[in-house]
Motif scaffolding. Structure first.
Motif, PDB file in Angstrom:
ATOM      1  N   ILE A   1      30.512 106.120 -49.555  1.00  0.00           N
ATOM      2  CA  ILE A   1      31.737 106.298 -48.759  1.00  0.00           C
ATOM      3  C   ILE A   1      32.122 104.980 -48.083  1.00  0.00           C
ATOM      4  O   ILE A   1      31.298 104.358 -47.397  1.00  0.00           O
ATOM      5  N   LEU A   2      33.371 104.582 -48.274  1.00  0.00           N
ATOM      6  CA  LEU A   2      33.872 103.339 -47.693  1.00  0.00           C
ATOM      7  C   LEU A   2      34.260 103.526 -46.223  1.00  0.00           C
ATOM      8  O   LEU A   2      34.739 104.589 -45.837  1.00  0.00           O
TER       9      LEU A   2
ATOM     10  N   TYR B   1      37.257 111.816 -49.379  1.00  0.00           N
ATOM     11  CA  TYR B   1      35.880 111.562 -49.845  1.00  0.00           C
ATOM     12  C   TYR B   1      35.096 112.845 -50.102  1.00  0.00           C
ATOM     13  O   TYR B   1      34.018 112.805 -50.705  1.00  0.00           O
ATOM     14  N   GLU B   2      35.626 114.007 -49.666  1.00  0.00           N
ATOM     15  CA  GLU B   2      34.929 115.261 -49.975  1.00  0.00           C
ATOM     16  C   GLU B   2      35.110 115.648 -51.441  1.00  0.00           C
ATOM     17  O   GLU B   2      34.301 116.390 -52.006  1.00  0.00           O
TER      18      GLU B   2
ATOM     19  N   GLY C   1      24.992 104.244 -43.444  1.00  0.00           N
ATOM     20  CA  GLY C   1      24.173 105.317 -43.993  1.00  0.00           C
ATOM     21  C   GLY C   1      24.752 105.933 -45.248  1.00  0.00           C
ATOM     22  O   GLY C   1      24.176 106.868 -45.810  1.00  0.00           O
ATOM     23  N   GLN C   2      25.956 105.424 -45.705  1.00  0.00           N
ATOM     24  CA  GLN C   2      26.598 105.977 -46.895  1.00  0.00           C
ATOM     25  C   GLN C   2      26.873 104.885 -47.921  1.00  0.00           C
ATOM     26  O   GLN C   2      27.832 104.961 -48.697  1.00  0.00           O
TER      27      GLN C   2
END
Length: 415
Positions: free
Chosen positions: A81-82, A47-48, A76-77
């Motif tokens: 992001i999963l 995910y980065e 919070g994402q």
């Protein structure tokens, strides 16, 4: 569903499904069949990296759009992001169909049928034991490691086992064996050999014993089973005369220096004669063989280098030596006084019934115990277990002496 990241993700979810309680009892469990995106090793979530993250996210959304799975964003994402993805258990059959993959029930049925067919074709106890264990695991609704490798891999291994079983104990070159199995001289070595040896090392008792003592190479393991990658060389010293349609060769000419003979020359019409020979001594260790033939061999004695656990082809050579020997000719075997030596003796005695041990008595243990080799407690437990096996009865006193001193005796200390 064509090959894509979404297909790989769905494939991974179905693999997890097949390991879950839902596969055995649909509807009985409440736990989700899930991929934790942060810890999943098969589908790493980078995910980065923006492009890698987007590809991963799009795959999850695509599966959800098709109704095969659901997802949850990390706290919070949201939208970025999963956190996890889970299989829709009401659409499992559709998911299998989308991938063109057989359902678990179909795989189990296919594997059961193939194992049953193979079992009907095989007679060797160790192969049957393997097939029965595979069938028992399938009976519990679980795919075996063999089945999970795919139909092609399973078919190849079963084919190799069936052809090997059909050899009936005859030896064969590895490439000839491969041609017999697959009409391809190299396929066995490239794609089947390792699985074949894995099965043999876990189910063939004789090979397990030999490998435990010798730490054998793959070519040695295959040779023990009768599949050869290279020819063998047999060394001996004394009055040995070989006759065939090609002529007569008297090896006694070489005297104590000894001679060597290739396994390729073991033809059906070969006769091995031992004129005037009173005794044949087979020696496990090469250093002991060299020392004995050069300094201790009697004129009416033949000395043979035995080596480690003998292959079927080498045992055939030993058996041929007995076929024309005089009834009063003695055959004896000298090896390390340990598990391996006794097991080698037992194996050799199956082709030389008149065989007797040499320098492997309890008195030899007492004489050389100060130079003995220490072993683990587990090793001596295996040694003690031989006392309950009738075929090792003649070594009972020897085993008791080894247990008493908690050592084994290597041949070299007797030089």
């Amino acid at each position: 569903m064509e090959e894509s990241f979404a297909a790989r993700m769905l494939d991974a979810l179905l693999d997890k499904y097949e390991h879950s309680s839902h596969a055995l009892s649909p509807g009985a469990g409440t736990r989700r069949v899930m991929i934790n995106c942060m810890t999943e090793k098969r589908l790493i979530y980078r995910y980065e990296d923006a492009s890698a993250k987007d590809a991963y996210n799009e795959a999850a959304l695509a599966l959800t759009a098709c109704g095969y799975a659901h997802y949850e964003w990390a706290k919070g994402q949201e939208g970025q992001i999963l956190q996890r993805i889970w299989l829709d258990l009401d659409r499992v059959e559709d998911a299998y169909a989308a991938l063109g993959r057989k359902s678990l029930a179909e795989q189990l049925e296919y594997c059961k049928l193939r194992l049953e067919e193979a079992r009907r074709s095989c007679k060797k106890p160790w192969i049957i034991a393997f097939l029965d264990d595979q069938a028992a695991q399938l009976g519990k609704g679980k795919l075996t490691a063999l089945c999970k490798k795919g139909e092609a891999s399973m078919e190849e291994l079963l084919r190799a086992l069936i052809v090997y079983d059909g050899l009936g104990g005859d030896d064969v070159a590895q490439r000839a064996f491969s041609i017999e199995c697959f009409n391809d001289s190299k396929r066995f070595e490239r794609t089947v050999r390792n699985d074949f040896l894995y099965v043999a090392q876990h189910y063939c008792t004789e090979l397990m014993d030999a490998d435990a003592e010798e730490s054998m190479s793959r070519s040695d393991l295959l040779a023990f089973l009768g599949i050869y990658t290279n020819h063998e060389v047999y060394e001996f010293s004394g009055r040995v005369v070989m006759e065939s349609a090609q002529g007569i060769c008297d090896f006694s000419f070489f005297g104590s220096g000894g001679a060597a003979f290739s396994s390729d020359a073991l033809t059906d019409d070969l006769a091995i004669r031992l004129p005037g020979v009173r005794q044949v001594t087979l020696i496990e260790n090469l250093a002991n063989y060299d020392a004995y033939k050069n300094a201790r061999r009697d004129p009416d004695e033949v000395v043979v280098y035995h080596g480690g656990f003998s292959s079927p082809r080498k045992r055939r050579f030993f058996r041929m030596m007995t076929e024309h020997a005089e009834p009063e000719t003695q055959f004896r075997f000298w090896a390390d006084i340990d598990l391996g030596g006794m097991r080698m003796f037992h194996l050799l005695a199956t082709v030389i019934p008149r065989l007797q041990p040499m320098r492997m008595a309890a008195s030899d243990v007492e004489r050389y115990c100060k130079n003995g080799l220490s072993r683990s407690d587990e090793y001596f437990q295996q040694l003690e277990a031989l006392l309950d096996q009738p075929e090792y009865a003649q070594f009972a006193e020897t085993i008791e002496a080894l247990l008493k001193h908690h050592v084994t005796i290597e041949q070299e200390v007797m030089l």
